[in-house]
Write a protein that holds these residues in place. Structure first.
Motif, PDB file in Angstrom:
ATOM      1  N   GLY A  28       0.814  -1.196   0.000  1.00 54.40           N
ATOM      2  CA  GLY A  28       0.000   0.000   0.000  1.00 54.40           C
ATOM      3  C   GLY A  28       0.850   1.248   0.000  1.00 54.40           C
ATOM      4  N   ASN A  29       0.581   2.148   0.938  1.00 57.47           N
ATOM      5  CA  ASN A  29       1.225   3.450   0.932  1.00 57.47           C
ATOM      6  C   ASN A  29       2.649   3.450   1.462  1.00 57.47           C
ATOM      7  OD1 ASN A  29      -1.004   5.326   0.011  1.00 57.47           O
ATOM      8  ND2 ASN A  29      -2.047   4.189   1.634  1.00 57.47           N
ATOM      9  N   LEU A  30       3.130   2.295   1.930  1.00 52.70           N
ATOM     10  CA  LEU A  30       4.520   2.153   2.357  1.00 52.70           C
ATOM     11  C   LEU A  30       5.330   1.351   1.347  1.00 52.70           C
ATOM     12  CD1 LEU A  30       3.463   1.667   6.014  1.00 52.70           C
ATOM     13  CD2 LEU A  30       5.248   3.297   5.386  1.00 52.70           C
ATOM     14  N   ASN A  31       4.861   1.321   0.111  1.00 50.35           N
ATOM     15  CA  ASN A  31       5.545   0.567  -0.942  1.00 50.35           C
ATOM     16  C   ASN A  31       6.946   1.091  -1.226  1.00 50.35           C
ATOM     17  OD1 ASN A  31       5.309   2.576  -3.428  1.00 50.35           O
ATOM     18  ND2 ASN A  31       3.316   2.566  -2.407  1.00 50.35           N
ATOM     19  N   GLY A  32       7.219   2.329  -0.866  1.00 53.38           N
ATOM     20  CA  GLY A  32       8.539   2.899  -1.097  1.00 53.38           C
ATOM     21  C   GLY A  32       9.650   2.194  -0.345  1.00 53.38           C
TER      22      GLY A  32
ATOM     23  N   LEU B 278       2.181   7.160  13.318  1.00 51.34           N
ATOM     24  CA  LEU B 278       2.305   8.254  12.362  1.00 51.34           C
ATOM     25  C   LEU B 278       3.637   8.131  11.631  1.00 51.34           C
ATOM     26  CD1 LEU B 278       1.579  11.998  13.054  1.00 51.34           C
ATOM     27  CD2 LEU B 278       3.855  11.331  12.296  1.00 51.34           C
ATOM     28  N   PHE B 279       3.614   8.309  10.311  1.00 49.03           N
ATOM     29  CA  PHE B 279       4.830   8.286   9.497  1.00 49.03           C
ATOM     30  C   PHE B 279       4.970   9.646   8.807  1.00 49.03           C
ATOM     31  CE2 PHE B 279       3.486   3.835   9.692  1.00 49.03           C
ATOM     32  CZ  PHE B 279       4.676   3.206  10.072  1.00 49.03           C
ATOM     33  N   PRO B 280       5.880  10.511   9.285  1.00 47.23           N
ATOM     34  CA  PRO B 280       6.060  11.811   8.631  1.00 47.23           C
ATOM     35  C   PRO B 280       6.817  11.667   7.313  1.00 47.23           C
ATOM     36  CG  PRO B 280       7.638  11.552  10.411  1.00 47.23           C
ATOM     37  CD  PRO B 280       6.750  10.342  10.457  1.00 47.23           C
ATOM     38  N   GLY B 281       6.681  12.673   6.466  1.00 45.78           N
ATOM     39  CA  GLY B 281       7.433  12.696   5.216  1.00 45.78           C
ATOM     40  C   GLY B 281       7.065  11.601   4.245  1.00 45.78           C
ATOM     41  N   LEU B 282       5.777  11.227   4.188  1.00 44.86           N
ATOM     42  CA  LEU B 282       5.339  10.120   3.328  1.00 44.86           C
ATOM     43  C   LEU B 282       4.506  10.602   2.148  1.00 44.86           C
ATOM     44  CD1 LEU B 282       5.512   6.925   3.312  1.00 44.86           C
ATOM     45  CD2 LEU B 282       6.551   8.078   5.241  1.00 44.86           C
ATOM     46  N   GLY B 283       4.725  11.857   1.688  1.00 44.69           N
ATOM     47  CA  GLY B 283       3.948  12.328   0.562  1.00 44.69           C
ATOM     48  C   GLY B 283       4.440  11.838  -0.783  1.00 44.69           C
ATOM     49  N   ALA B 284       5.741  11.617  -0.906  1.00 45.21           N
ATOM     50  CA  ALA B 284       6.321  11.283  -2.207  1.00 45.21           C
ATOM     51  C   ALA B 284       6.310   9.777  -2.451  1.00 45.21           C
ATOM     52  CB  ALA B 284       7.753  11.808  -2.295  1.00 45.21           C
ATOM     53  N   TYR B 285       5.819   9.376  -3.612  1.00 46.68           N
ATOM     54  CA  TYR B 285       5.857   7.977  -4.058  1.00 46.68           C
ATOM     55  C   TYR B 285       5.319   7.028  -2.984  1.00 46.68           C
ATOM     56  CZ  TYR B 285       8.564  10.092  -7.726  1.00 46.68           C
ATOM     57  OH  TYR B 285       8.958  10.907  -8.764  1.00 46.68           O
ATOM     58  N   SER B 286       4.147   7.351  -2.484  1.00 46.35           N
ATOM     59  CA  SER B 286       3.478   6.517  -1.476  1.00 46.35           C
ATOM     60  C   SER B 286       2.105   6.127  -2.035  1.00 46.35           C
ATOM     61  CB  SER B 286       3.353   7.276  -0.149  1.00 46.35           C
ATOM     62  OG  SER B 286       2.787   8.571  -0.333  1.00 46.35           O
TER      63      SER B 286
ATOM     64  N   LEU C 260      12.898   3.920   0.848  1.00 43.63           N
ATOM     65  CA  LEU C 260      12.251   4.538   2.004  1.00 43.63           C
ATOM     66  C   LEU C 260      12.710   3.886   3.296  1.00 43.63           C
ATOM     67  CD1 LEU C 260      10.070   6.365   3.307  1.00 43.63           C
ATOM     68  CD2 LEU C 260       8.435   4.507   2.874  1.00 43.63           C
ATOM     69  N   GLN C 261      13.054   4.709   4.272  1.00 43.71           N
ATOM     70  CA  GLN C 261      13.347   4.259   5.628  1.00 43.71           C
ATOM     71  C   GLN C 261      12.369   4.972   6.570  1.00 43.71           C
ATOM     72  OE1 GLN C 261      17.562   5.295   5.847  1.00 43.71           O
ATOM     73  NE2 GLN C 261      18.111   3.188   5.377  1.00 43.71           N
ATOM     74  N   PRO C 262      11.192   4.391   6.770  1.00 45.53           N
ATOM     75  CA  PRO C 262      10.146   5.103   7.513  1.00 45.53           C
ATOM     76  C   PRO C 262      10.502   5.302   8.985  1.00 45.53           C
ATOM     77  CG  PRO C 262       9.513   2.820   7.133  1.00 45.53           C
ATOM     78  CD  PRO C 262      10.774   3.040   6.359  1.00 45.53           C
ATOM     79  N   VAL C 263      10.033   6.421   9.499  1.00 44.81           N
ATOM     80  CA  VAL C 263      10.172   6.729  10.922  1.00 44.81           C
ATOM     81  C   VAL C 263       8.793   6.618  11.547  1.00 44.81           C
ATOM     82  CG1 VAL C 263      10.777   8.493  12.613  1.00 44.81           C
ATOM     83  CG2 VAL C 263      12.147   8.235  10.513  1.00 44.81           C
ATOM     84  N   ALA C 264       8.662   5.762  12.550  1.00 45.63           N
ATOM     85  CA  ALA C 264       7.368   5.512  13.178  1.00 45.63           C
ATOM     86  C   ALA C 264       7.220   6.355  14.447  1.00 45.63           C
ATOM     87  CB  ALA C 264       7.224   4.031  13.523  1.00 45.63           C
ATOM     88  N   VAL C 265       6.144   7.136  14.511  1.00 41.07           N
ATOM     89  CA  VAL C 265       5.855   7.969  15.677  1.00 41.07           C
ATOM     90  C   VAL C 265       4.554   7.462  16.302  1.00 41.07           C
ATOM     91  CG1 VAL C 265       5.362  10.303  16.486  1.00 41.07           C
ATOM     92  CG2 VAL C 265       6.963   9.954  14.586  1.00 41.07           C
TER      93      VAL C 265
END
Length: 425
Positions: A332-336, A395-403, A342-347
């Motif tokens: 889904g939206n974490l396909n990056g 919450l995952f900040p900075g997830l607007g691009a290629y999500s 993508l190295q997601p940061v979880a809040v």
């Protein structure tokens, strides 16, 4: 209140003020004191609406500041937003209201932008190899600027869209870019003259040159070298009788926080401005555009995922480890995570108790799994989170691009049909 914030923070004409205000009203945008308030806004909406599914918060104030940053740092360059990066309608309409153009790569993207009332003159059909049916559709829709890098593409354009202006795409790689594109697109310098000759024989209008140094480029000198190469192709084209009048710098612009915490473009603007002065001086009759996508979208979007499941087990070191299943994942939206580095940061957002910072003793070694039944659907295999319960959020900040742009509804879990909430920080 939002309109006042807009006027304080944007340099725009009265016409643009009116258009921006209309976008903010259309999307019932909530004003926020700053980007850090997005988490509080999201938590309030989760509680108010009893949410249990994925949603995005789109910060149109951030988009406006990024646009002001871009045009301020590169005063000769008009941004044409790369729609494929994040085609969310609110973001598109805000950028349109601010005066941006649009880089579209398909008939669907062209339809979305034209449907907002953007004139074809502010659109580039920037796909170097287009399906014939979509070439015909662009011709019928009046989109008369495109790109090409092969003789076969030039022949398609001459057959189905002979009036279009064409930018010859040349290869210009930044080896340090996160996603290089030269393996797929861009004519080699040695082939440029032959392509220009072919275009002349076909009766096409070569209007200039475009390139793309790669998505997430980090070396400003890549733009310096690419602009110098473009100058050579301009000279070739002029020598063959073409009216060379447009330079497209492509994408690759990365948002780097400046010393004051505000977004900036690192050393790229200085390199571009110097190269333009050297090779395409102001007053030479050459218009300059670029195709930023990630720069505008990345920090504009925040992804919120609900906790749907939980499991405790022993950690390899003998401590405690907690697995959480959340409402979105790599399909889904974490396909990056898989295709965009993508190295997601979880809040953590604890919905059912005060969202105060936890004591260090309450934090545990944790994993985050996506919702599908695929064992590869792992968002974070190892992170440290406070105790969360089913119904809490991450919450995952900075997830607007290629999500959202690349999300799929694999395994029956709907990730494309998500809710968007709009704020103006």
């Amino acid at each position: 209140m939002v309109a006042q914030l807009t006027r304080q923070r944007l340099l725009a004409s009265p016409c643009e003020f009116s258009e921006v205000d209309a976008v903010l009203a259309q999307y019932s945008v909530t004003p926020l004191p700053g980007p850090a308030a997005v988490a509080d806004f999201a938590l309030a909406r989760i509680r108010e609406l009893a949410l249990e599914e994925t949603f995005f918060v789109v910060d149109l104030g951030m988009a406006a500041r990024l646009h002001a940053c871009f045009v301020g740092a590169l005063p000769r360059v008009t941004p044409f937003y790369a729609v494929k990066c994040m085609p969310e309608p609110g973001l598109l309409r805000m950028l349109a209201a601010l005066g941006a153009g649009f880089d579209c790569a398909s008939a669907a993207e062209l339809t979305a932008v034209l449907g907002m009332g953007v004139p074809p003159s502010r659109i580039i059909y920037a796909h170097p190899v287009k399906p014939p049916a979509q070439v015909r559709w662009a011709a019928e829709s009046g989109v008369d600027l495109t790109t090409a890098d092969t003789v076969g593409e030039l022949e398609k354009l001459a057959r189905w869209h002979p009036r279009t202006a064409v930018l010859l795409r040349i290869r210009a790689d930044d080896p340090s870019a996160s996603c290089c594109l030269g393996n797929k697109y861009g004519a080699e310098p040695i082939d440029a003259f032959g392509l220009l000759v072919a275009a002349r024989s076909l009766g096409l209008d070569i209007a200039g040159v475009c390139f793309h140094v790669g998505s997430g480029a980090t070396n400003p000198q890549a733009f310096t070298a690419a602009i110098a190469s473009a100058r050579k192709v301009f000279n070739m084209g002029a020598g063959l009788g073409f009216r060379m009048r447009l330079l497209d710098l492509g994408g690759g612009f990365v948002n780097r926080p400046g010393p004051d915490g505000l977004p900036c473009l690192g050393g790229v603007p200085a390199a571009i401005n110097a190269a333009l002065d050297a090779h395409f001086p102001d007053g030479a009759g050459v218009r300059v555009i670029a195709e930023p996508g990630r720069f505008f979208a990345e920090h504009t979007g925040t992804l919120l995922c609900a906790v749907h499941g939980k499991r405790e087990r022993a950690a390899p070191n003998g401590g405690r480890h907690v697995d959480y299943w959340i409402s979105d994942g790599i399909y889904g939206n974490l396909n990056g995570i898989y295709y965009d580095h993508l190295q997601p940061v979880a809040v953590p957002l604890r919905v059912h108790e005060p969202n105060a910072s936890p004591e260090p003793t309450t934090a545990s070694s944790s994993s985050l799994f996506g919702p599908t039944c695929d064992g590869a659907d792992v968002v974070l295999s190892s992170c440290v989170l406070p105790e969360l319960a089913v119904g809490d959020y991450v919450l995952f900040p900075g997830l607007g691009a290629y999500s959202w742009a690349g999300a799929a509804d694999f395994n029956g879990f709907t990730c494309r049909d998500v809710r968007f909430m709009h704020v103006y920080s």
